[in-house]
Write a protein that holds these residues in place. Structure first.
Motif, PDB file in Angstrom:
ATOM      1  N   ILE A  19       0.835  -1.206   0.000  1.00 47.37           N
ATOM      2  CA  ILE A  19       0.000   0.000   0.000  1.00 47.37           C
ATOM      3  C   ILE A  19       0.872   1.260   0.000  1.00 47.37           C
ATOM      4  N   MET A  20       1.933   1.232   0.807  1.00 49.05           N
ATOM      5  CA  MET A  20       2.840   2.384   0.892  1.00 49.05           C
ATOM      6  C   MET A  20       3.391   2.778  -0.472  1.00 49.05           C
ATOM      7  N   TYR A  21       3.829   1.765  -1.223  1.00 52.15           N
ATOM      8  CA  TYR A  21       4.564   2.050  -2.466  1.00 52.15           C
ATOM      9  C   TYR A  21       3.742   1.847  -3.743  1.00 52.15           C
ATOM     10  N   ALA A  22       2.484   1.465  -3.595  1.00 49.64           N
ATOM     11  CA  ALA A  22       1.645   1.192  -4.776  1.00 49.64           C
ATOM     12  C   ALA A  22       1.499   2.406  -5.689  1.00 49.64           C
ATOM     13  N   THR A  23       1.560   3.605  -5.108  1.00 47.58           N
ATOM     14  CA  THR A  23       1.353   4.825  -5.916  1.00 47.58           C
ATOM     15  C   THR A  23       2.553   5.150  -6.805  1.00 47.58           C
ATOM     16  N   GLN A  24       3.748   4.605  -6.475  1.00 51.30           N
ATOM     17  CA  GLN A  24       4.955   5.046  -7.185  1.00 51.30           C
ATOM     18  C   GLN A  24       4.933   4.805  -8.692  1.00 51.30           C
ATOM     19  N   PRO A  25       4.690   3.569  -9.165  1.00 51.66           N
ATOM     20  CA  PRO A  25       4.654   3.376 -10.623  1.00 51.66           C
ATOM     21  C   PRO A  25       3.442   4.035 -11.292  1.00 51.66           C
ATOM     22  N   LEU A  26       2.444   4.420 -10.457  1.00 52.18           N
ATOM     23  CA  LEU A  26       1.225   5.032 -11.002  1.00 52.18           C
ATOM     24  C   LEU A  26       1.324   6.554 -11.094  1.00 52.18           C
ATOM     25  N   GLN A  27       2.443   7.120 -10.621  1.00 48.73           N
ATOM     26  CA  GLN A  27       2.542   8.587 -10.528  1.00 48.73           C
ATOM     27  C   GLN A  27       2.298   9.326 -11.850  1.00 48.73           C
ATOM     28  N   PRO A  28       2.901   8.902 -12.972  1.00 49.46           N
ATOM     29  CA  PRO A  28       2.587   9.606 -14.229  1.00 49.46           C
ATOM     30  C   PRO A  28       1.100   9.518 -14.593  1.00 49.46           C
ATOM     31  N   VAL A 215      18.820   9.557  -1.827  1.00 48.50           N
ATOM     32  CA  VAL A 215      19.138   9.246  -3.225  1.00 48.50           C
ATOM     33  C   VAL A 215      18.308   8.055  -3.714  1.00 48.50           C
ATOM     34  N   PHE A 216      18.203   7.026  -2.879  1.00 45.51           N
ATOM     35  CA  PHE A 216      17.480   5.811  -3.259  1.00 45.51           C
ATOM     36  C   PHE A 216      16.000   6.108  -3.521  1.00 45.51           C
ATOM     37  N   ALA A 217      15.359   6.764  -2.555  1.00 47.77           N
ATOM     38  CA  ALA A 217      13.932   7.110  -2.706  1.00 47.77           C
ATOM     39  C   ALA A 217      13.745   8.098  -3.851  1.00 47.77           C
ATOM     40  N   GLY A 218      14.685   9.034  -3.965  1.00 46.03           N
ATOM     41  CA  GLY A 218      14.598  10.049  -5.014  1.00 46.03           C
ATOM     42  C   GLY A 218      14.625   9.464  -6.407  1.00 46.03           C
ATOM     43  N   LEU A 219      15.578   8.576  -6.636  1.00 44.90           N
ATOM     44  CA  LEU A 219      15.683   7.975  -7.974  1.00 44.90           C
ATOM     45  C   LEU A 219      14.460   7.116  -8.298  1.00 44.90           C
ATOM     46  N   LEU A 220      14.059   6.264  -7.340  1.00 45.68           N
ATOM     47  CA  LEU A 220      12.913   5.380  -7.589  1.00 45.68           C
ATOM     48  C   LEU A 220      11.613   6.165  -7.771  1.00 45.68           C
ATOM     49  N   ASN A 221      11.564   7.353  -7.190  1.00 46.63           N
ATOM     50  CA  ASN A 221      10.358   8.170  -7.275  1.00 46.63           C
ATOM     51  C   ASN A 221      10.208   8.880  -8.623  1.00 46.63           C
ATOM     52  N   ILE A 222      11.340   9.333  -9.197  1.00 44.19           N
ATOM     53  CA  ILE A 222      11.255  10.068 -10.468  1.00 44.19           C
ATOM     54  C   ILE A 222      11.439   9.158 -11.682  1.00 44.19           C
ATOM     55  N   LEU A 223      11.816   7.904 -11.412  1.00 46.74           N
ATOM     56  CA  LEU A 223      12.062   6.948 -12.511  1.00 46.74           C
ATOM     57  C   LEU A 223      10.853   6.744 -13.436  1.00 46.74           C
ATOM     58  N   PRO A 224       9.606   6.636 -12.892  1.00 46.46           N
ATOM     59  CA  PRO A 224       8.457   6.477 -13.795  1.00 46.46           C
ATOM     60  C   PRO A 224       8.315   7.628 -14.795  1.00 46.46           C
ATOM     61  N   PHE A 225       8.619   8.845 -14.337  1.00 42.88           N
ATOM     62  CA  PHE A 225       8.534  10.020 -15.218  1.00 42.88           C
ATOM     63  C   PHE A 225       9.638   9.995 -16.274  1.00 42.88           C
TER      64      PHE A 225
END
Length: 379
Positions: A19-28, A215-225
């Motif tokens: 649930i915590m991370y489900a939104t990450q790949p859906l961000q775009p 850095v880890f959270a940052g990269l994984l967060n902007i990667l979908p974009f």
């Protein structure tokens, strides 16, 4: 019976971290759906990171002692309801508000799970905690990969409905837990915090983990974009697959003792992980997403090598106040993640991908050089 308890806790952790991370790949997709920018979409993950950062400090003041089983059930029930509401969200404000509510109950679930693991089988605490770390990593990976797949096949709303169904089963399992004890939570006194931060070793370890997770959270967060920028027709399912490398965290966390033995000392292990983690950032200048996909496996090996060893160090420097020192470690860790979920998105939006990667490499070189200079402090 203890095995059954462990399996129930693992299941709950898997669902919650999904649930915590489900939104990450859906961000775009969510950015397009709600007509918002990259920074606003990043807040869906950042709010939960921030709550996890302040929870170890705040919870001790709100709750003197708690029944973990009761708190686990109530918090999971609230999370189930909020996830169902998320699936009906029709605006950015509504979606973010619900994520803020979720961010308040998720730390309660994680705190309860850790309490039950630590107190129900005191002979195997270290083993149980290693399993806990592996479960959080697996949950983070599954949440990202599966949510991308479900969103592609059935739409993003189905992601949160399916997670609510998974939580519904969790409630039945929680009822079966036999643990009835209380957990006394630590109140963090300012004088104790200052005393701990006077020790350079704590400052180094906390700063190291803040920067690494930033850095880890940052990269994984902007990667979908980034993927959408390079491959405009990329599906959420394809974006979700980028996070498969996260699974390396399970392998590393379970093998951390053997890795330390191989590299002789904990400081050496951190420095080897740091070298891998820093160097792999150079590969992210590439426009080839298949190459980036494989490099993410190496990226995760570096990150989790540092994390698994640093956790052990933070817990072993001081014999007393272990709950406070580990709570502070988590605070610095998740604040790094919260800041990392927002600031790199701002950088990416303003100056582009390459300059954001240069930012990552620069801060890593700075903190790892400091750690190298003072590494003898940890002998």
């Amino acid at each position: 019976m203890k095995n059954q308890q462990l399996m129930i806790i693992i299941y709950v952790i898997l669902v919650v971290f999904s649930i915590m991370y489900a939104t990450q790949p859906l961000q775009p997709l969510l950015a397009k759906e709600f007509n918002i920018n990259m920074v606003q979409a990043s807040q869906f993950t950042a709010v939960i990171m921030f709550s996890l950062a302040i929870a170890p400090i705040i919870y001790g003041y709100i709750l003197e002692s708690i029944c973990p089983k009761k708190m686990l059930f109530v918090a999971s029930l609230i999370l189930l309801v909020t996830n169902l509401v998320l699936s009906y969200s029709n605006s950015y404000e509504m979606f973010l508000t619900i994520r803020v509510i979720e961010s308040l109950v998720i730390p309660a679930i994680i705190t309860s799970c850790m309490s039950i693991l630590a107190n129900s089988d005191k002979k195997n605490v270290k083993y149980n905690m290693a399993i806990y770390v592996a479960a959080t990593v697996f949950g983070g990976m599954v949440g990202r990969v599966i949510s991308g797949f479900i969103a592609t096949e059935f739409g993003w709303r189905a992601v949160f409905i399916s997670l609510s169904i998974a939580l519904f089963f969790a409630l039945f399992f929680i009822k079966k837990l036999s643990f009835e004890g209380d957990t006394n939570l630590t109140k963090a006194k300012l004088s104790d915090v200052v005393e701990i931060l006077k020790d350079r070793r704590f400052v180094l370890i906390y700063s190291l983990m803040f920067t690494t997770f930033f850095v880890f959270a940052g990269l994984l967060n902007i990667l979908p974009f980034r993927m959408k920028e390079l491959i405009p027709n990329a599906t959420e399912s394809q974006i979700g697959l980028l996070y498969l490398g996260y699974g390396m965290g399970i392998v590393v966390s379970l093998l951390s003792k053997k890795i330390i033995k191989l590299l002789k000392t904990e400081s050496n292990t951190i420095l080897v992980g740091a070298l891998i983690f820093t160097l792999v950032n150079f590969s992210f200048f590439s426009d080839n997403m298949i190459f980036v996909f494989f490099m993410l496996f190496v990226f995760c090996i570096g990150m989790f090598t540092i994390h698994s060893v640093s956790t052990g160090i933070a817990n072993s420097i001081k014999e007393s106040q272990k709950s406070l020192t580990s709570g502070m470690y988590l605070t610095f860790y998740y604040i790094g993640g919260a800041v990392g979920s927002v600031v790199p998105a701002i950088f990416y939006q303003l100056v582009g991908w390459n300059f954001t990667i240069i930012l990552f490499i620069s801060v890593l070189i700075l903190i790892y050089t400091l750690f190298f200079i003072y590494k003898d402090d940890f002998k």
